[in-house]
Design a protein around this motif. Structure first.
Motif, mmCIF file in Angstrom:
data_model
loop_
_atom_site.group_PDB
_atom_site.id
_atom_site.type_symbol
_atom_site.label_atom_id
_atom_site.label_comp_id
_atom_site.label_asym_id
_atom_site.label_seq_id
_atom_site.Cartn_x
_atom_site.Cartn_y
_atom_site.Cartn_z
ATOM 1 N N UNK A 19 0.838 -1.207 0.000
ATOM 2 C CA UNK A 19 0.000 0.000 0.000
ATOM 3 C C UNK A 19 0.870 1.252 0.000
ATOM 4 N N UNK A 20 0.387 2.301 -0.676
ATOM 5 C CA UNK A 20 1.062 3.592 -0.572
ATOM 6 C C UNK A 20 0.966 4.072 0.869
ATOM 7 N N UNK A 21 2.103 4.399 1.456
ATOM 8 C CA UNK A 21 2.103 4.850 2.861
ATOM 9 C C UNK A 21 3.017 6.055 2.990
ATOM 10 N N UNK A 22 2.416 7.237 3.253
ATOM 11 C CA UNK A 22 3.231 8.428 3.472
ATOM 12 C C UNK A 22 4.183 8.188 4.634
ATOM 13 N N UNK A 23 5.479 8.330 4.391
ATOM 14 C CA UNK A 23 6.487 8.120 5.424
ATOM 15 C C UNK A 23 6.769 6.648 5.723
ATOM 16 N N UNK A 24 6.034 5.731 5.077
ATOM 17 C CA UNK A 24 6.184 4.308 5.408
ATOM 18 C C UNK A 24 6.979 3.512 4.407
#
Ligand code: FMN
Length: 320
Positions: A19-24
């Motif tokens: 999944x796209x994860x900001x900061x992840x």
């Protein structure tokens, strides 16, 4: 080998999507998932167009396999979407917000695949009307911003109206048995965030990874506190994070937080400067309770697929 329509559309081997994860995630994690045959997605909502171009080049230097970039529609500036389309990133992954019709049409005209993550039936209808190639259904168990419904309630309803459009399941999915269950529910694969936060490559701190391993049932909490602290407006959506000193202080007291934003934001900034995760956001899903290892991303994909195959065979053997 499990091959689904989503694999076909994305041009990948395994129906496992990061999944796209900001900061992840970073290019290394995205490329590792794609290189082993899944689909890696990089969150780009908060990157500049130049950063997006540089990170896309970084991923391409690490793998020649398909990958995606992700944007939250009600947060993203149009020039960032333009950069992703100009770079011909194979998959444009979108999250709820403004009407996706225009961006979906532009991506399709450029020969790119689009996905839209939805959290309600209305959003699912919007995604299908816009003609997205793959719909992602996210349940409220998931990490980060999430909608109101449990995955196993929403998924079959979306599958029922999706027709030929494949649907991915998202939210607290961490294992091969989860993939097998999602396929049995009519999904075409899984979209996993938190499981990949607990990977060797994930660019989060060791303290955050340790907190995921330590989490047990009930150790995540959904709240609007994060958007108040960040000063973002997500149309009233809550975000799910690991419970810590900060959630104990503000989750459920968002009204009080809104009234004392100045000092609360100053404390938040100080915690960030100190790297103190007991007072920071650790966005993660309820699946944290079932994660007990930090593994290389490739191993996560391989083990999820192998366990799903075994689980599906086990289930098929029940049929007489
Ligand atoms: C740290 C973190 C950051 C996230 N950031 C984004 C984002 O930038 N864009 C997006 O579409 N979804 C974002 N999400 C939600 C994921 O797309 C996905 O729905 C979620 O991770 C699924 O639940 P799981 O974490 O339990 O697997 C984020 C999730 C997490 C955990």
């Amino acid at each position: 080998m499990i091959h689904t329509k989503a694999c076909e559309i994305f041009g990948i081997m395994h129906p496992v999507v990061l999944a796209g994860m900001g900061g992840g995630a970073n290019p290394a994690l995205v490329a590792a998932v794609s290189e082993v045959g899944g689909l890696g997605i990089l969150a780009c909502t908060w990157a500049t167009p130049d950063d997006i171009r540089a990170q896309v080049a970084d991923i391409r230097a690490r793998t020649s396999r398909p990958f995606g970039v992700n944007f939250v529609l009600d947060q993203v500036a149009p020039e960032k979407l333009d950069a992703a389309i100009e770079e011909r990133v194979p998959v444009i992954s979108l999250f709820r917000g403004t009407d996706p019709t225009d961006i979906v049409a532009r991506a399709r005209a450029a020969g790119l695949v689009t996905t839209l993550q939805v959290t309600t039936m209305d959003e699912a209808r919007t995604a299908l009307a816009a003609g997205v190639d793959v719909v992602i259904v996210q349940g409220r168990e998931g990490g980060g911003h999430m909608g109101p419904h449990p995955l196993w309630t929403l998924l079959p309803q979306v599958v029922a109206i999706a027709g030929a459009t494949p649907v991915l399941a998202s939210g607290a999915l961490v294992s091969g048995r989860d993939l097998a269950a999602a396929l049995a529910m009519g999904a075409s694969g899984v979209h996993m965030g938190t499981r990949f936060l607990a990977s060797v490559e994930a660019p989060i701190s060791d303290q955050f990874k340790a907190a995921i391993l330590a989490a047990r049932d009930g150790d995540t909490v959904a709240s609007k506190m994060w958007d108040l602290l960040w000063g973002q407006e997500w149309s009233g959506m809550m975000a799910r994070a690991l419970r810590n000193d900060l959630t104990l202080r503000w989750a459920g007291r968002e009204g009080e937080l809104a009234a004392s934003l100045g000092p609360a934001r100053a404390e938040f900034a100080a915690a960030k400067a100190a790297g103190d995760h007991s007072r920071l956001n650790m966005l993660a899903g309820e699946g944290s309770a079932r994660i007990d290892s930090i593994l290389p991303a490739a191993e996560i994909v391989r083990s999820v697929v192998a366990e799903a195959e075994a689980a599906l065979r086990e289930a098929a053997a029940l049929i007489r």
